[in-house]
Design a protein around this motif. Structure first.
Motif, PDB file in Angstrom:
ATOM      1  N   LYS A 154      -3.115  -9.859   4.148  1.00 35.34           N
ATOM      2  CA  LYS A 154      -2.310  -8.646   4.329  1.00 35.34           C
ATOM      3  C   LYS A 154      -1.953  -8.058   2.964  1.00 35.34           C
ATOM      4  N   GLU A 155      -1.531  -8.915   2.054  1.00 35.20           N
ATOM      5  CA  GLU A 155      -1.168  -8.444   0.713  1.00 35.20           C
ATOM      6  C   GLU A 155      -2.391  -7.852   0.017  1.00 35.20           C
ATOM      7  N   SER A 156      -3.519  -8.489   0.176  1.00 35.23           N
ATOM      8  CA  SER A 156      -4.762  -7.987  -0.409  1.00 35.23           C
ATOM      9  C   SER A 156      -5.103  -6.617   0.159  1.00 35.23           C
ATOM     10  N   GLU A 157      -4.954  -6.448   1.438  1.00 34.47           N
ATOM     11  CA  GLU A 157      -5.231  -5.155   2.088  1.00 34.47           C
ATOM     12  C   GLU A 157      -4.250  -4.092   1.588  1.00 34.47           C
ATOM     13  N   ASP A 158      -2.974  -4.471   1.434  1.00 34.45           N
ATOM     14  CA  ASP A 158      -1.977  -3.533   0.921  1.00 34.45           C
ATOM     15  C   ASP A 158      -2.324  -3.090  -0.503  1.00 34.45           C
ATOM     16  N   VAL A 159      -2.735  -4.039  -1.333  1.00 30.18           N
ATOM     17  CA  VAL A 159      -3.112  -3.723  -2.713  1.00 30.18           C
ATOM     18  C   VAL A 159      -4.323  -2.795  -2.721  1.00 30.18           C
ATOM     19  N   LYS A 160      -5.288  -3.088  -1.854  1.00 34.73           N
ATOM     20  CA  LYS A 160      -6.501  -2.264  -1.765  1.00 34.73           C
ATOM     21  C   LYS A 160      -6.150  -0.837  -1.347  1.00 34.73           C
ATOM     22  N   LEU A 161      -5.308  -0.698  -0.330  1.00 36.32           N
ATOM     23  CA  LEU A 161      -4.904   0.627   0.140  1.00 36.32           C
ATOM     24  C   LEU A 161      -4.166   1.402  -0.948  1.00 36.32           C
ATOM     25  N   LYS A 162      -3.282   0.714  -1.638  1.00 32.46           N
ATOM     26  CA  LYS A 162      -2.524   1.363  -2.706  1.00 32.46           C
ATOM     27  C   LYS A 162      -3.467   1.824  -3.822  1.00 32.46           C
ATOM     28  N   ALA A 163      -4.431   0.992  -4.166  1.00 32.56           N
ATOM     29  CA  ALA A 163      -5.402   1.351  -5.204  1.00 32.56           C
ATOM     30  C   ALA A 163      -6.229   2.563  -4.769  1.00 32.56           C
TER      31      ALA A 163
ATOM     32  N   GLU B 105      -4.038   5.643  -5.075  1.00 29.50           N
ATOM     33  CA  GLU B 105      -3.890   6.027  -6.477  1.00 29.50           C
ATOM     34  C   GLU B 105      -5.173   6.654  -7.005  1.00 29.50           C
ATOM     35  N   THR B 106      -6.309   6.140  -6.559  1.00 30.12           N
ATOM     36  CA  THR B 106      -7.594   6.703  -6.977  1.00 30.12           C
ATOM     37  C   THR B 106      -7.734   8.139  -6.485  1.00 30.12           C
ATOM     38  N   VAL B 107      -7.376   8.381  -5.239  1.00 29.14           N
ATOM     39  CA  VAL B 107      -7.462   9.734  -4.679  1.00 29.14           C
ATOM     40  C   VAL B 107      -6.519  10.670  -5.439  1.00 29.14           C
ATOM     41  N   GLU B 108      -5.308  10.208  -5.711  1.00 34.61           N
ATOM     42  CA  GLU B 108      -4.354  11.027  -6.464  1.00 34.61           C
ATOM     43  C   GLU B 108      -4.897  11.357  -7.849  1.00 34.61           C
ATOM     44  N   MET B 109      -5.479  10.358  -8.511  1.00 38.46           N
ATOM     45  CA  MET B 109      -6.021  10.565  -9.848  1.00 38.46           C
ATOM     46  C   MET B 109      -7.188  11.553  -9.797  1.00 38.46           C
TER      47      MET B 109
END
Length: 109
Positions: free
Chosen positions: A42-51, A54-58
């Motif tokens: 779950k934490e890995s999935e959360d980190v992936k989603l957040k990344a 952030e990539t889309v925002e960048m």
């Protein structure tokens, strides 16, 4: 000293108790391991989603910055073209004036 039958039975009960306790410990460890793995996924999935967010925002920010730069460059090119156009018009006007003056001079003769 206990008779050997009783000692054997006692030892057998102790072994059974130890095996049951070991099985219980293994089951608890497995449950903890599965819970830890579940949390890690779950934490890995959360980190992936957040990344990804952030990539889309960048990317959006870089696209916006690129668009601004492009618009500035286009406006500069258009302004330069307008200046060049004005210069060419002025030269054509001078040529027309010269032609007109030449015609007038030639008419006088």
């Amino acid at each position: 000293m206990k008779p050997s039958g009783e000692t054997f039975a006692t030892t057998l009960e102790e072994v059974k108790g130890a095996e049951a306790k070991a099985a219980s410990i293994r089951a608890e460890a497995k449950a903890r391991g599965e819970e830890t793995l579940k949390n890690a996924r779950k934490e890995s999935e959360d980190v992936k989603l957040k990344a990804e967010e952030e990539t889309v925002e960048m990317e959006n920010r870089l696209i916006a910055e690129g668009k601004e730069e492009t618009e500035k460059e286009v406006n500069k090119i258009l302004a330069d073209a307008k200046k060049d156009s004005e210069k060419i018009k002025a030269k054509k006007a001078d040529a027309k004036l010269l032609n007109s003056l030449c015609d007038e001079v030639l008419k006088l003769e």
